[in-house]
Design a protein around this motif. Structure first.
Motif, PDB file in Angstrom:
ATOM      1  N   VAL A 133       4.244 -48.778 -20.210  1.00  0.00           N
ATOM      2  CA  VAL A 133       4.690 -48.674 -19.050  1.00  0.00           C
ATOM      3  C   VAL A 133       6.238 -47.548 -18.957  1.00  0.00           C
ATOM      4  N   ILE A 134       6.667 -47.850 -19.912  1.00  0.00           N
ATOM      5  CA  ILE A 134       8.039 -47.253 -20.120  1.00  0.00           C
ATOM      6  C   ILE A 134       7.751 -45.445 -20.412  1.00  0.00           C
ATOM      7  N   THR A 135       6.851 -45.425 -21.474  1.00  0.00           N
ATOM      8  CA  THR A 135       6.561 -44.278 -21.661  1.00  0.00           C
ATOM      9  C   THR A 135       5.637 -43.201 -20.546  1.00  0.00           C
ATOM     10  N   PHE A 136       4.995 -44.089 -19.722  1.00  0.00           N
ATOM     11  CA  PHE A 136       4.301 -43.527 -18.580  1.00  0.00           C
ATOM     12  C   PHE A 136       5.461 -43.056 -17.814  1.00  0.00           C
ATOM     13  N   ILE A 137       6.374 -44.070 -17.531  1.00  0.00           N
ATOM     14  CA  ILE A 137       7.491 -43.624 -16.620  1.00  0.00           C
ATOM     15  C   ILE A 137       8.442 -42.434 -16.939  1.00  0.00           C
ATOM     16  N   LEU A 138       8.779 -42.589 -18.464  1.00  0.00           N
ATOM     17  CA  LEU A 138       9.799 -41.533 -18.927  1.00  0.00           C
ATOM     18  C   LEU A 138       9.116 -40.218 -18.851  1.00  0.00           C
ATOM     19  N   CYS A 139       7.800 -40.065 -19.269  1.00  0.00           N
ATOM     20  CA  CYS A 139       7.128 -38.837 -18.948  1.00  0.00           C
ATOM     21  C   CYS A 139       6.912 -38.074 -17.669  1.00  0.00           C
ATOM     22  N   TRP A 140       6.533 -39.079 -16.798  1.00  0.00           N
ATOM     23  CA  TRP A 140       6.121 -38.481 -15.597  1.00  0.00           C
ATOM     24  C   TRP A 140       6.978 -38.662 -14.397  1.00  0.00           C
ATOM     25  N   ALA A 141       7.986 -39.538 -14.299  1.00  0.00           N
ATOM     26  CA  ALA A 141       8.889 -39.780 -13.460  1.00  0.00           C
ATOM     27  C   ALA A 141       9.867 -38.380 -13.249  1.00  0.00           C
ATOM     28  N   PRO A 142      10.308 -37.980 -14.375  1.00  0.00           N
ATOM     29  CA  PRO A 142      11.458 -36.672 -14.039  1.00  0.00           C
ATOM     30  C   PRO A 142      10.615 -35.691 -13.371  1.00  0.00           C
ATOM     31  N   TYR A 143       9.438 -35.259 -13.711  1.00  0.00           N
ATOM     32  CA  TYR A 143       8.855 -34.259 -12.925  1.00  0.00           C
ATOM     33  C   TYR A 143       8.457 -34.517 -11.441  1.00  0.00           C
ATOM     34  N   ASN A 144       8.296 -35.883 -11.344  1.00  0.00           N
ATOM     35  CA  ASN A 144       7.914 -36.054  -9.843  1.00  0.00           C
ATOM     36  C   ASN A 144       9.374 -36.218  -8.904  1.00  0.00           C
ATOM     37  N   VAL A 145      10.447 -36.482  -9.498  1.00  0.00           N
ATOM     38  CA  VAL A 145      11.620 -36.441  -8.972  1.00  0.00           C
ATOM     39  C   VAL A 145      12.199 -34.952  -8.693  1.00  0.00           C
ATOM     40  N   VAL A 146      11.952 -34.019  -9.716  1.00  0.00           N
ATOM     41  CA  VAL A 146      11.992 -32.524  -9.299  1.00  0.00           C
ATOM     42  C   VAL A 146      11.082 -31.901  -8.487  1.00  0.00           C
ATOM     43  N   LEU A 147      10.072 -32.313  -8.508  1.00  0.00           N
ATOM     44  CA  LEU A 147       8.825 -31.831  -7.492  1.00  0.00           C
ATOM     45  C   LEU A 147       9.233 -32.422  -5.907  1.00  0.00           C
ATOM     46  N   LEU A 148       9.488 -33.688  -5.945  1.00  0.00           N
ATOM     47  CA  LEU A 148       9.820 -34.181  -4.612  1.00  0.00           C
ATOM     48  C   LEU A 148      11.017 -33.296  -4.183  1.00  0.00           C
ATOM     49  N   THR A 149      12.157 -33.125  -5.040  1.00  0.00           N
ATOM     50  CA  THR A 149      13.304 -32.328  -4.476  1.00  0.00           C
ATOM     51  C   THR A 149      12.619 -30.853  -4.046  1.00  0.00           C
ATOM     52  N   ASP A 150      11.795 -30.218  -4.730  1.00  0.00           N
ATOM     53  CA  ASP A 150      11.181 -29.023  -4.333  1.00  0.00           C
ATOM     54  C   ASP A 150      10.525 -29.232  -2.794  1.00  0.00           C
ATOM     55  N   THR A 151       9.990 -30.426  -2.710  1.00  0.00           N
ATOM     56  CA  THR A 151       9.026 -30.691  -1.580  1.00  0.00           C
ATOM     57  C   THR A 151      10.047 -30.719  -0.353  1.00  0.00           C
ATOM     58  N   LEU A 152      11.061 -31.408  -0.623  1.00  0.00           N
ATOM     59  CA  LEU A 152      11.935 -31.703   0.499  1.00  0.00           C
ATOM     60  C   LEU A 152      12.613 -30.170   1.083  1.00  0.00           C
ATOM     61  N   ILE A 153      12.786 -29.401   0.010  1.00  0.00           N
ATOM     62  CA  ILE A 153      13.351 -28.211   0.525  1.00  0.00           C
ATOM     63  C   ILE A 153      12.251 -27.401   1.094  1.00  0.00           C
ATOM     64  N   SER A 154      11.072 -27.409   0.583  1.00  0.00           N
ATOM     65  CA  SER A 154       9.859 -26.660   1.403  1.00  0.00           C
ATOM     66  C   SER A 154       9.571 -26.993   2.770  1.00  0.00           C
ATOM     67  N   PHE A 155      10.045 -28.423   3.228  1.00  0.00           N
ATOM     68  CA  PHE A 155       9.858 -28.620   4.429  1.00  0.00           C
ATOM     69  C   PHE A 155      11.221 -28.985   5.286  1.00  0.00           C
ATOM     70  N   GLN A 173      17.587 -24.022 -10.574  1.00  0.00           N
ATOM     71  CA  GLN A 173      17.503 -25.194 -11.174  1.00  0.00           C
ATOM     72  C   GLN A 173      16.431 -25.918 -11.108  1.00  0.00           C
ATOM     73  N   ILE A 174      15.711 -25.620  -9.989  1.00  0.00           N
ATOM     74  CA  ILE A 174      14.484 -26.454  -9.816  1.00  0.00           C
ATOM     75  C   ILE A 174      13.380 -25.798 -10.327  1.00  0.00           C
ATOM     76  N   ASP A 175      13.186 -24.403 -10.518  1.00  0.00           N
ATOM     77  CA  ASP A 175      12.343 -23.852 -11.415  1.00  0.00           C
ATOM     78  C   ASP A 175      12.582 -24.210 -12.731  1.00  0.00           C
ATOM     79  N   ILE A 176      13.677 -24.204 -13.335  1.00  0.00           N
ATOM     80  CA  ILE A 176      13.829 -24.437 -14.817  1.00  0.00           C
ATOM     81  C   ILE A 176      13.644 -26.151 -14.830  1.00  0.00           C
TER      82      ILE A 176
END
Length: 319
Positions: free
Chosen positions: A215-237, A249-252
């Motif tokens: 569970v921890i491996t799954f969270i550590l691998c995919w949660a950061p990307y979802n947080v960054v992409l969620l930020t990008d989503t909030l900017i898009s809308f 910063q979001i692109d990097i």
């Protein structure tokens, strides 16, 4: 940044992912008569990981030269990537749910020696993931990216439907591709841990450590990307204010965190196969059969235990 970082990291993930998952496939196909339901899920998971990492060289080339493969290749490669991205996650959910039924409720969803139902379940997962990738198949095109002055394989939204499609794709990724699977996995493994804590024996402690690691491996691998992409989503809308520094910063951040997510493909063989006694014994036997005299003693193919116990008992005899 992308021209330096992505080719190096994608090459590493490509090589490690192919190596680890091809070993998993080779061992399981060699001893296919001993496969349990969980083993079959792991086999399909290895296939999904291989197909996903096979797309990485194309994205590495895009980072350096732009997309030079045309519209059709953009649609096919992008869709293959998305199918296997979703398949990877939902197969993990299937493994979690199967173990939950077996250990918590002592229910065998898949009967031994009847593997057709397991393969049909896997095909249903692949079919569902194909449906989820249809928007990518329709919308992906070679597009002139003005910011970088290069051609890239991107979703090309028309002005009339851009808001709808962007919202749909982000909803599928955030909710269907991460949040819901994560909730199912966490629930299943919490119940498994609670069940194991009520049992006796040393093996349960090792099993609990492995469950927590999954569970921890799954969270550590995919949660950061979802947080960054969620930020990008909030900017898009227009929920968050847009500015050039934040865009950079979001692109990097997307480049780094998505690469971390792809690295999960390299970890799956270790989490779901290499940690199991059955797999290690079969792997050693396969090495012996092809001429590697590295075994200290003779081993025979394991027939009962998977990486996870196939019984409804609360201990893992294969760990």
């Amino acid at each position: 940044f992308d021209k330096i970082f992505l080719p190096i990291f994608y090459t590493l993930v490509f090589l490690l992912g192919l190596f680890g998952n091809f070993i998993v496939m080779a061992v399981m196909i060699k001893y296919k008569h001993t496969l349990t339901a969980t083993d079959i899920f792991i086999l399909h998971l290895a296939i999904a990981d291989i197909l996903l990492v096979l797309t990485l060289p194309f994205w590495a080339i895009q980072a350096v030269l732009g997309w030079i493969f045309g519209d059709l290749s953009c649609k096919i490669i992008g869709s293959v990537f998305k199918i296997n991205f979703y398949s990877n996650i939902f197969l993990l959910v299937c493994i979690s749910f199967d173990r939950y039924l077996s250990i918590v409720h002592a229910v065998q969803m898949y009967k031994k020696h009847k593997t057709l139902l397991v393969h049909m379940s896997c095909l249903a997962v692949w079919g569902f993931c194909f449906l989820l990738s249809i928007p990518d198949l329709v919308l992906l095109q070679s597009v002139n990216e003005i910011r970088y002055n290069t051609i890239e394989c991107l979703h090309n939204f028309s002005s009339n439907t851009a808001y709808y499609w962007r919202a749909t794709l982000r909803f599928l990724f955030h909710v269907v591709g991460f949040f819901l699977p994560l909730c199912v996995m966490v629930y299943c493994y919490v119940r498994i841990i609670l069940t194991l804590m009520g049992s006796q024996g040393f093996q349960k402690h090792k099993a609990m450590r492995i469950i927590i690691a999954v569970v921890i491996t799954f969270i550590l691998c995919w949660a950061p990307y979802n947080v960054v992409l969620l930020t990008d989503t909030l900017i898009s809308f227009n929920v968050l204010n847009q500015n050039c520094d934040l865009d950079t910063q979001i692109d990097i951040g997307k480049s780094i965190t998505s690469s971390l997510g792809y690295f999960h493909c390299c970890l799956n063989p270790f989490l779901y196969a290499f940690i199991g006694i059955k797999f290690r014994n079969n792997f050693q036997l396969l090495l012996n059969q092809i001429g590697c005299k590295c075994m200290k003693k003779h081993v025979t193919p394991q027939k009962r235990n998977s990486t996870w116990s196939e019984s409804g008992e609360t201990t893992y005899s294969a760990l």
